[in-house]
Design an enzyme around this catalytic site. Structure first.
Site, PDB file in Angstrom:
ATOM      1  N   ALA A   1      30.586  32.715  54.251  1.00 24.25           N
ATOM      2  CA  ALA A   1      30.904  32.835  55.837  1.00 24.25           C
ATOM      3  C   ALA A   1      31.257  31.569  56.497  1.00 24.25           C
ATOM      4  O   ALA A   1      31.492  31.621  57.749  1.00 24.25           O
ATOM      5  CB  ALA A   1      29.750  33.527  56.386  1.00 24.25           C
TER       6      ALA A   1
ATOM      7  N   SER B   1      41.670  41.439  45.747  1.00 26.68           N
ATOM      8  CA  SER B   1      43.116  40.892  46.013  1.00 26.68           C
ATOM      9  C   SER B   1      44.068  41.781  45.388  1.00 26.68           C
ATOM     10  O   SER B   1      43.945  42.485  44.481  1.00 26.68           O
ATOM     11  CB  SER B   1      42.987  39.526  45.304  1.00 26.68           C
ATOM     12  OG  SER B   1      44.446  38.893  45.176  1.00 26.68           O
TER      13      SER B   1
ATOM     14  N   TYR C   1      42.175  33.987  37.008  1.00 23.43           N
ATOM     15  CA  TYR C   1      42.015  34.548  38.285  1.00 23.43           C
ATOM     16  C   TYR C   1      42.248  36.227  38.163  1.00 23.43           C
ATOM     17  O   TYR C   1      41.442  36.825  38.934  1.00 23.43           O
ATOM     18  CB  TYR C   1      42.708  33.759  39.332  1.00 23.43           C
ATOM     19  CG  TYR C   1      42.651  34.242  40.694  1.00 23.43           C
ATOM     20  CD1 TYR C   1      41.313  34.227  41.459  1.00 23.43           C
ATOM     21  CD2 TYR C   1      43.700  34.967  41.370  1.00 23.43           C
ATOM     22  CE1 TYR C   1      41.117  34.831  42.607  1.00 23.43           C
ATOM     23  CE2 TYR C   1      43.431  35.442  42.530  1.00 23.43           C
ATOM     24  CZ  TYR C   1      42.302  35.453  43.288  1.00 23.43           C
ATOM     25  OH  TYR C   1      41.974  35.868  44.521  1.00 23.43           O
TER      26      TYR C   1
END
Length: 250
Positions: free
Chosen positions: A8, A138, A151
């Protein structure tokens, strides 16, 4: 209402904390940078008059995750929403030229850290009889692009885990949502290229990427649907991006 947000201190996680705070939600925010966490806590509490609890730990360390969450007060264990935001890319290389340290960092953060946090918080939600887990994925979890091998593999794992946990937690009245962005301009590319800011800037050159607040608004929207409604999966892209690699640049 209480929202737990990982990663955050910047980017999507920070914008997500801001939009929930603006709407009166109390927060538990986590990250590795204690100074940033403390400063952000003060800013949110002063501006929005809410309660913010900070937990400083590395999600890659299972014992640290367990200890941090176990340390929460009884009140702060009544978590309504978990936003699994912490994640990263490291490097952009072919499989034969990949860096083992990059691979391990991505696997440890994007998969193992994601799982450690989810396990700990979902068990609290099960005791409470309700909850909503929102996972930031993603476009890389939907398709694979050149040199994105590991990734993309980690984000495909997150995509599979979204489906698996939705099934496992169904009987416990816990919603599971996946929010999958395309190109978002944050520290993402700076981290991917090991701090090379010039190379990172080129990623977004000549196009208008998404902003962190675009994703935060989407997260807030899915979190505020009626109790009988769950948004399973969203893919959100900049207007100029059609796939992971098809982008219109000026």
């Amino acid at each position: 209402m209480l929202v737990f947000i990982t990663g955050a201190t910047s980017g999507i996680g920070k914008s997500t904390a801001e939009i929930f705070a603006k709407n009166g939600y109390n927060l538990i925010i986590t990250g590795r940078r204690e100074e940033r966490l403390s400063s952000f806590k003060k800013e949110l509490e002063t501006t929005y008059k809410i309660k913010v609890t900070t937990l400083c730990f590395d999600i890659r360390e299972s014992a640290a995750v367990e200890s941090a969450i176990a340390s929460l007060s009884a009140e702060n264990k009544n978590i309504d929403i978990l936003v699994n935001n912490a994640g990263l890319a490291a490097g952009l290389s072919s499989i034969q030229d990949g860096s083992l340290s990059h691979w391990e960092r991505m696997i440890d953060t994007n998969i193992k850290g994601f799982l450690y946090t989810t396990k700990a918080v979902s068990n609290l939600m099960i005791k409470n009889g309700k909850g909503h887990i929102i996972n930031i994925g993603s476009i890389a979890g939907k398709e694979v692009y050149a040199n994105g091998n590991v990734y993309c593999a980690t984000k495909h794992a997150v995509d599979a885990l979204n489906k698996g946990m939705r099934i496992d937690l169904l009987a416990h009245n816990i919603k599971v949502t996946a929010v999958n962005p395309g190109m978002v301009e944050t520290e993402f590319s700076v981290v991917r290229f090991d701090g090379d800011e010039d190379r990172a800037k080129k990623v977004y050159m000549g196009m208008e990427p998404l902003k962190p607040e675009d994703i935060a608004e989407t997260v807030f929207w899915v979190a505020t649907r009626p109790a009988h409604v769950n948004i399973n999966d969203i893919l959100i892209m900049p207007t100029v991006q059609a796939t992971a690699t098809n982008v219109i640049r000026k």
